[in-house]
Design a protein around this motif. Structure first.
Motif, PDB file in Angstrom:
ATOM      1  N   THR A 160      14.352  10.968 -29.173  1.00 49.00           N
ATOM      2  CA  THR A 160      13.917  11.844 -28.083  1.00 49.00           C
ATOM      3  C   THR A 160      12.538  11.448 -27.575  1.00 49.00           C
ATOM      4  OG1 THR A 160      15.224  13.682 -28.958  1.00 49.00           O
ATOM      5  CG2 THR A 160      13.432  14.239 -27.448  1.00 49.00           C
ATOM      6  N   CYS A 161      11.652  11.108 -28.495  1.00 48.24           N
ATOM      7  CA  CYS A 161      10.297  10.692 -28.125  1.00 48.24           C
ATOM      8  C   CYS A 161      10.314   9.414 -27.289  1.00 48.24           C
ATOM      9  CB  CYS A 161       9.469  10.504 -29.382  1.00 48.24           C
ATOM     10  SG  CYS A 161       7.741  10.052 -29.076  1.00 48.24           S
ATOM     11  N   LEU A 162      11.202   8.504 -27.618  1.00 48.73           N
ATOM     12  CA  LEU A 162      11.283   7.255 -26.859  1.00 48.73           C
ATOM     13  C   LEU A 162      11.682   7.500 -25.410  1.00 48.73           C
ATOM     14  CD1 LEU A 162      13.087   4.747 -29.270  1.00 48.73           C
ATOM     15  CD2 LEU A 162      10.649   4.864 -28.730  1.00 48.73           C
ATOM     16  N   TYR A 163      12.543   8.518 -25.179  1.00 49.98           N
ATOM     17  CA  TYR A 163      13.094   8.738 -23.842  1.00 49.98           C
ATOM     18  C   TYR A 163      12.333   9.775 -23.029  1.00 49.98           C
ATOM     19  CZ  TYR A 163      16.936   6.892 -26.689  1.00 49.98           C
ATOM     20  OH  TYR A 163      17.702   6.157 -27.574  1.00 49.98           O
ATOM     21  N   ALA A 164      11.485  10.566 -23.668  1.00 47.71           N
ATOM     22  CA  ALA A 164      10.811  11.664 -22.972  1.00 47.71           C
ATOM     23  C   ALA A 164      10.034  11.230 -21.733  1.00 47.71           C
ATOM     24  CB  ALA A 164       9.899  12.412 -23.946  1.00 47.71           C
ATOM     25  N   PRO A 165       9.318  10.099 -21.755  1.00 50.31           N
ATOM     26  CA  PRO A 165       8.560   9.708 -20.558  1.00 50.31           C
ATOM     27  C   PRO A 165       9.426   9.369 -19.350  1.00 50.31           C
ATOM     28  CG  PRO A 165       7.647   8.648 -22.503  1.00 50.31           C
ATOM     29  CD  PRO A 165       8.949   9.248 -22.912  1.00 50.31           C
ATOM     30  N   ALA A 166      10.735   9.297 -19.510  1.00 49.35           N
ATOM     31  CA  ALA A 166      11.611   9.048 -18.363  1.00 49.35           C
ATOM     32  C   ALA A 166      11.537  10.205 -17.368  1.00 49.35           C
ATOM     33  CB  ALA A 166      13.048   8.852 -18.825  1.00 49.35           C
ATOM     34  N   ASN A 167      11.203  11.399 -17.868  1.00 45.98           N
ATOM     35  CA  ASN A 167      11.093  12.579 -17.004  1.00 45.98           C
ATOM     36  C   ASN A 167      12.397  12.845 -16.238  1.00 45.98           C
ATOM     37  OD1 ASN A 167       8.328  13.088 -17.692  1.00 45.98           O
ATOM     38  ND2 ASN A 167       7.735  11.419 -16.315  1.00 45.98           N
ATOM     39  N   ARG A 168      13.491  12.809 -16.963  1.00 40.83           N
ATOM     40  CA  ARG A 168      14.808  13.092 -16.404  1.00 40.83           C
ATOM     41  C   ARG A 168      15.425  14.232 -17.221  1.00 40.83           C
ATOM     42  NH1 ARG A 168      12.827   9.689 -13.510  1.00 40.83           N
ATOM     43  NH2 ARG A 168      13.934   8.088 -12.282  1.00 40.83           N
ATOM     44  N   PRO A 169      15.130  15.486 -16.856  1.00 46.26           N
ATOM     45  CA  PRO A 169      15.565  16.606 -17.698  1.00 46.26           C
ATOM     46  C   PRO A 169      17.081  16.717 -17.858  1.00 46.26           C
ATOM     47  CG  PRO A 169      14.655  17.379 -15.602  1.00 46.26           C
ATOM     48  CD  PRO A 169      14.313  15.925 -15.716  1.00 46.26           C
ATOM     49  N   GLN A 170      17.853  16.428 -16.815  1.00 45.81           N
ATOM     50  CA  GLN A 170      19.300  16.523 -16.954  1.00 45.81           C
ATOM     51  C   GLN A 170      19.841  15.432 -17.872  1.00 45.81           C
ATOM     52  OE1 GLN A 170      21.644  17.728 -13.375  1.00 45.81           O
ATOM     53  NE2 GLN A 170      19.715  17.355 -12.273  1.00 45.81           N
ATOM     54  N   LEU A 171      19.301  14.240 -17.751  1.00 47.92           N
ATOM     55  CA  LEU A 171      19.692  13.151 -18.645  1.00 47.92           C
ATOM     56  C   LEU A 171      19.322  13.507 -20.080  1.00 47.92           C
ATOM     57  CD1 LEU A 171      20.740  10.262 -19.119  1.00 47.92           C
ATOM     58  CD2 LEU A 171      18.458   9.415 -18.508  1.00 47.92           C
ATOM     59  N   ALA A 172      18.125  14.070 -20.258  1.00 48.15           N
ATOM     60  CA  ALA A 172      17.677  14.454 -21.602  1.00 48.15           C
ATOM     61  C   ALA A 172      18.597  15.509 -22.208  1.00 48.15           C
ATOM     62  CB  ALA A 172      16.243  14.976 -21.550  1.00 48.15           C
ATOM     63  N   GLU A 173      19.057  16.460 -21.397  1.00 48.21           N
ATOM     64  CA  GLU A 173      19.947  17.500 -21.896  1.00 48.21           C
ATOM     65  C   GLU A 173      21.302  16.923 -22.285  1.00 48.21           C
ATOM     66  OE1 GLU A 173      21.823  20.695 -23.258  1.00 48.21           O
ATOM     67  OE2 GLU A 173      19.664  20.484 -22.927  1.00 48.21           O
ATOM     68  N   MET A 174      21.809  15.986 -21.497  1.00 53.26           N
ATOM     69  CA  MET A 174      23.084  15.350 -21.833  1.00 53.26           C
ATOM     70  C   MET A 174      22.971  14.593 -23.158  1.00 53.26           C
ATOM     71  SD  MET A 174      24.071  13.962 -18.024  1.00 53.26           S
ATOM     72  CE  MET A 174      25.601  13.165 -18.511  1.00 53.26           C
ATOM     73  N   ILE A 175      21.871  13.876 -23.332  1.00 56.75           N
ATOM     74  CA  ILE A 175      21.668  13.126 -24.573  1.00 56.75           C
ATOM     75  C   ILE A 175      21.525  14.081 -25.756  1.00 56.75           C
ATOM     76  CG2 ILE A 175      20.035  11.639 -25.816  1.00 56.75           C
ATOM     77  CD1 ILE A 175      19.483  10.255 -23.102  1.00 56.75           C
ATOM     78  N   SER A 176      20.782  15.174 -25.558  1.00 58.36           N
ATOM     79  CA  SER A 176      20.600  16.154 -26.632  1.00 58.36           C
ATOM     80  C   SER A 176      21.934  16.764 -27.046  1.00 58.36           C
ATOM     81  CB  SER A 176      19.641  17.258 -26.161  1.00 58.36           C
ATOM     82  OG  SER A 176      19.492  18.249 -27.146  1.00 58.36           O
TER      83      SER A 176
END
Length: 260
Positions: free
Chosen positions: A154-170
């Motif tokens: 999660t830390c590696l991807y957080a700077p992407a600033n893509r909340p929907q992508l982050a939610e899908m990955i989570s």
């Protein structure tokens, strides 16, 4: 899994500790129930295929059926529970094909996320990622390692600033947690995972997007293939072990009666 029950409620306190209770309904009650059931599935108290009776769960937690249904819906979305019309809820079974598909999808999404994140990483975010990588490497407990593993990714991807992508990955992390625990329950595979994490982090630190994407993809696809193979071989072994018992226990069914 010998201590697993046949379903909920838990019949014998001597075989497994009772789940915690929630005496007073409140806004967080569905979450409390979901966490308790998830913990019982993780530790094997509730086995794959075990029924989860809503009325029994409601009595145990001293709540109405509404928060129980919400908890079961949450667990279903995370892959822990299967709910079927007119059959109710059961603990979801682990399947090789689902495991592989989860990691195939994660590979595609996380390759995108890391590519978007790398240009935005700072010294501070890289230091945080390095600390999480190191903490995971030092963690001997498979259950805690799963949590630290997700925190690192999660830390590696957080700077992407893509909340929907982050939610899908989570969401995929949650659905894949049971499968990941299988891998990290075998200590010989932890070292390989730690080494792969270190390689991914090094590529992010030098801002090598192509290398980071290739490493993340290989890391995730490899995990999916490992779990798929592990579950397939385990199912084959269990089938071979059960076959003699079935032959001794009852006559073989004719093709016309199979599935009837």
């Amino acid at each position: 899994m010998n201590d697993a029950t046949d379903g909920f409620p838990l019949e014998s306190a001597s075989r497994a500790p009772l789940l915690p209770t929630a005496h007073t309904p409140r806004a967080s009650t569905p979450r409390v129930i979901a966490e308790a059931l998830r913990a019982a599935i993780i530790d094997g108290t509730l086995a794959p295929g075990a029924p989860l009776r809503q009325d029994a769960i409601a009595r145990h937690f001293s709540v109405s059926a509404i928060p129980v249904r919400e908890a079961l819906r949450q667990l279903e979305s995370e892959g822990w529970v299967k709910v079927e019309m007119n059959k109710g809820a059961t603990v979801a079974r682990l399947t090789p094909d689902e495991a592989r598909e989860i990691y195939e999808i994660r590979s595609a999404l996380e390759s995108l996320a890391i590519a978007l994140a790398i240009p935005n990483h700072t010294a501070a975010t890289l230091a945080e990622a390095a600390a999480l990588c190191s903490a995971a490497e030092r963690e001997p407990d498979p259950a805690l390692y799963v949590t630290r593993n997700e925190a690192f990714h999660t830390c590696l991807y957080a700077p992407a600033n893509r909340p929907q992508l982050a939610e899908m990955i989570s969401s995929l992390h949650r659905r894949g947690e049971r499968y990941l625990r299988l891998k990290f329950g075998l200590p010989e595979y932890k070292g390989a995972s730690d080494a792969e994490h270190a390689e991914i982090l090094a590529a992010v630190e030098r801002k090598d997007i192509a290398a980071a994407q290739a490493l993340v993809s290989a890391h995730l696809l490899g995990t999916g293939e490992f779990v798929h193979r592990f579950l397939t071989e385990r199912a084959q072994a269990e089938a071979a072990e059960a076959a003699p018992r079935r032959r001794r226990g009852r006559p073989a069914r004719t093709p016309s009666t199979i599935g009837s």
